[in-house]
Write a protein that holds these residues in place. Structure first.
Motif, mmCIF file in Angstrom:
data_model
loop_
_atom_site.group_PDB
_atom_site.id
_atom_site.type_symbol
_atom_site.label_atom_id
_atom_site.label_comp_id
_atom_site.label_asym_id
_atom_site.label_seq_id
_atom_site.Cartn_x
_atom_site.Cartn_y
_atom_site.Cartn_z
ATOM 1 N N LYS A 43 0.878 -1.141 -0.108
ATOM 2 C CA LYS A 43 -0.089 0.171 0.088
ATOM 3 C C LYS A 43 0.866 1.339 -0.158
ATOM 4 C CE LYS A 43 -4.154 -1.788 2.428
ATOM 5 N NZ LYS A 43 -4.899 -1.461 3.579
ATOM 6 N N SER A 44 0.326 2.376 -0.564
ATOM 7 C CA SER A 44 1.022 3.475 -0.570
ATOM 8 C C SER A 44 1.052 4.371 0.717
ATOM 9 C CB SER A 44 0.766 4.368 -1.698
ATOM 10 O OG SER A 44 -0.531 5.048 -1.686
ATOM 11 N N GLY A 45 2.165 4.864 1.032
ATOM 12 C CA GLY A 45 1.947 5.699 2.278
ATOM 13 C C GLY A 45 3.134 5.517 3.058
ATOM 14 N N ARG A 46 3.101 5.987 4.459
ATOM 15 C CA ARG A 46 4.267 5.884 5.392
ATOM 16 C C ARG A 46 3.860 4.619 6.121
ATOM 17 N NH1 ARG A 46 8.694 8.711 6.537
ATOM 18 N NH2 ARG A 46 9.424 8.243 8.432
ATOM 19 N N GLY A 47 5.181 3.627 6.153
ATOM 20 C CA GLY A 47 4.906 2.518 6.905
ATOM 21 C C GLY A 47 5.919 2.455 8.208
ATOM 22 N N ALA A 48 5.314 1.588 9.005
ATOM 23 C CA ALA A 48 6.118 1.181 10.334
ATOM 24 C C ALA A 48 5.904 -0.257 10.396
ATOM 25 C CB ALA A 48 5.495 1.868 11.401
ATOM 26 N N TYR A 49 6.777 -1.040 10.910
ATOM 27 C CA TYR A 49 6.667 -2.475 11.027
ATOM 28 C C TYR A 49 6.707 -2.796 12.516
ATOM 29 C CZ TYR A 49 7.972 -2.514 6.171
ATOM 30 O OH TYR A 49 7.780 -2.412 4.743
ATOM 31 N N VAL A 50 6.020 -3.726 12.841
ATOM 32 C CA VAL A 50 5.767 -4.268 14.183
ATOM 33 C C VAL A 50 5.606 -5.916 13.885
ATOM 34 C CG1 VAL A 50 3.342 -4.250 14.521
ATOM 35 C CG2 VAL A 50 4.644 -3.811 16.440
ATOM 36 N N CYS A 51 6.409 -6.480 15.093
ATOM 37 C CA CYS A 51 6.167 -7.934 15.316
ATOM 38 C C CYS A 51 4.692 -8.178 15.089
ATOM 39 C CB CYS A 51 6.900 -8.481 16.285
ATOM 40 S SG CYS A 51 8.608 -8.330 16.440
ATOM 41 N N LYS A 52 4.353 -9.351 14.621
ATOM 42 C CA LYS A 52 3.149 -10.123 14.869
ATOM 43 C C LYS A 52 2.517 -10.590 16.391
ATOM 44 C CE LYS A 52 2.896 -11.422 10.126
ATOM 45 N NZ LYS A 52 3.042 -12.389 9.234
ATOM 46 N N SER A 53 3.009 -9.898 17.506
ATOM 47 C CA SER A 53 2.623 -10.033 18.924
ATOM 48 C C SER A 53 1.978 -8.697 19.531
ATOM 49 C CB SER A 53 3.735 -10.481 19.447
ATOM 50 O OG SER A 53 4.416 -9.292 19.811
ATOM 51 N N LYS A 54 0.947 -8.982 20.320
ATOM 52 C CA LYS A 54 0.140 -7.922 20.863
ATOM 53 C C LYS A 54 1.109 -7.332 21.692
ATOM 54 C CE LYS A 54 -3.945 -7.501 23.753
ATOM 55 N NZ LYS A 54 -4.811 -8.244 24.435
ATOM 56 N N ALA A 55 2.230 -8.036 22.369
ATOM 57 C CA ALA A 55 3.238 -7.347 23.381
ATOM 58 C C ALA A 55 4.272 -6.056 22.587
ATOM 59 C CB ALA A 55 4.236 -8.203 23.872
ATOM 60 N N CYS A 56 4.449 -6.542 21.466
ATOM 61 C CA CYS A 56 5.105 -5.475 20.619
ATOM 62 C C CYS A 56 4.564 -4.254 20.203
ATOM 63 C CB CYS A 56 5.972 -6.149 19.443
ATOM 64 S SG CYS A 56 7.328 -6.808 19.704
ATOM 65 N N LEU A 57 3.277 -4.668 19.867
ATOM 66 C CA LEU A 57 2.122 -3.532 19.394
ATOM 67 C C LEU A 57 1.901 -2.356 20.639
ATOM 68 C CD1 LEU A 57 0.637 -2.110 17.304
ATOM 69 C CD2 LEU A 57 -1.206 -3.356 17.746
ATOM 70 N N GLU A 58 1.699 -3.129 21.879
ATOM 71 C CA GLU A 58 1.665 -2.418 22.950
ATOM 72 C C GLU A 58 2.844 -1.620 23.432
ATOM 73 O OE1 GLU A 58 0.162 -5.111 25.605
ATOM 74 O OE2 GLU A 58 -2.133 -5.076 25.106
ATOM 75 N N GLN A 59 3.852 -2.119 23.296
ATOM 76 C CA GLN A 59 5.128 -1.554 23.597
ATOM 77 C C GLN A 59 5.389 -0.197 22.659
ATOM 78 O OE1 GLN A 59 8.267 -4.087 23.648
ATOM 79 N NE2 GLN A 59 9.659 -3.017 24.806
ATOM 80 N N ALA A 60 4.896 -0.459 21.386
ATOM 81 C CA ALA A 60 5.243 0.486 20.328
ATOM 82 C C ALA A 60 4.020 1.709 20.872
ATOM 83 C CB ALA A 60 4.935 0.148 19.044
ATOM 84 N N VAL A 61 3.179 1.472 21.207
ATOM 85 C CA VAL A 61 1.876 2.258 21.347
ATOM 86 C C VAL A 61 2.213 3.289 22.631
ATOM 87 C CG1 VAL A 61 -0.295 2.742 22.442
ATOM 88 C CG2 VAL A 61 0.137 1.023 20.420
ATOM 89 N N LYS A 62 2.902 2.442 23.918
ATOM 90 C CA LYS A 62 3.026 3.015 24.934
ATOM 91 C C LYS A 62 4.296 3.932 24.718
ATOM 92 C CE LYS A 62 4.935 1.192 28.948
ATOM 93 N NZ LYS A 62 5.472 -0.125 29.577
ATOM 94 N N ALA A 63 5.290 3.691 24.072
ATOM 95 C CA ALA A 63 6.689 4.409 23.995
ATOM 96 C C ALA A 63 6.282 5.534 22.949
ATOM 97 C CB ALA A 63 7.641 3.808 23.712
ATOM 98 N N LYS A 64 5.172 5.440 22.203
ATOM 99 C CA LYS A 64 4.714 6.560 21.187
ATOM 100 C C LYS A 64 5.688 6.095 19.846
ATOM 101 C CE LYS A 64 2.202 10.043 23.775
ATOM 102 N NZ LYS A 64 0.971 9.541 23.745
ATOM 103 N N ARG A 65 6.291 5.159 19.838
ATOM 104 C CA ARG A 65 7.157 5.098 18.601
ATOM 105 C C ARG A 65 6.372 4.931 17.283
ATOM 106 N NH1 ARG A 65 9.629 0.507 21.418
ATOM 107 N NH2 ARG A 65 10.977 1.320 23.218
ATOM 108 N N LEU A 66 5.303 4.272 17.372
ATOM 109 C CA LEU A 66 4.177 4.148 16.282
ATOM 110 C C LEU A 66 4.030 5.586 15.843
ATOM 111 C CD1 LEU A 66 3.349 2.005 14.423
ATOM 112 C CD2 LEU A 66 1.153 1.831 15.828
ATOM 113 N N GLU A 67 3.595 6.406 16.699
ATOM 114 C CA GLU A 67 3.112 7.836 16.286
ATOM 115 C C GLU A 67 4.439 8.316 15.525
ATOM 116 O OE1 GLU A 67 1.357 10.099 19.471
ATOM 117 O OE2 GLU A 67 -0.287 8.770 19.714
ATOM 118 N N ARG A 68 5.547 8.382 16.219
ATOM 119 C CA ARG A 68 6.759 8.910 15.592
ATOM 120 C C ARG A 68 7.045 8.483 14.304
ATOM 121 N NH1 ARG A 68 10.835 7.932 19.737
ATOM 122 N NH2 ARG A 68 9.175 8.508 21.166
ATOM 123 N N SER A 69 7.136 7.164 14.203
ATOM 124 C CA SER A 69 7.628 6.551 12.741
ATOM 125 C C SER A 69 6.288 6.900 11.866
ATOM 126 C CB SER A 69 7.751 5.107 12.977
ATOM 127 O OG SER A 69 6.950 4.639 13.560
#
Length: 89
Positions: A43-69
């Motif tokens: 898909k076109s657009g800005r991408g961020a990659y995360v493991c297929k685990s709930k823990a990794c997604l939650e960590q990315a959310v908590k540290a605001k890394r997903l928002e940053r990327s």
């Protein structure tokens, strides 16, 4: 001798580990600003990659890394949708 094909590596925004691109989930922000899971990886657009685990997604959310990327604030409703999509996979 056959030349070894290079396997693309990406960093998970949750655990910060380098993994094969195929092992990770791509979360994409479309040019319209919509955040979704990109199962095709094309898909076109800005991408961020995360493991297929709930823990990794939650960590990315908590540290605001997903928002940053993705370079934009993310609505809590979008996180709920991402978690729901992750559970289906």
């Amino acid at each position: 001798m056959m030349k070894q094909k290079k396997i693309p590596q990406r960093m998970c925004v949750g655990c910060q580990e380098m993994k094969n691109k195929k092992e990770l989930l791509r979360i994409v922000r479309s040019p319209e600003g919509e955040v979704t899971i990109d199962l095709t990886g094309k898909k076109s657009g800005r991408g961020a990659y995360v493991c297929k685990s709930k823990a990794c997604l939650e960590q990315a959310v908590k540290a605001k890394r997903l928002e940053r990327s993705l370079k934009q604030p993310i609505d809590p409703a979008v996180y709920q949708m991402l978690l729901a999509e992750l559970e289906k996979i």
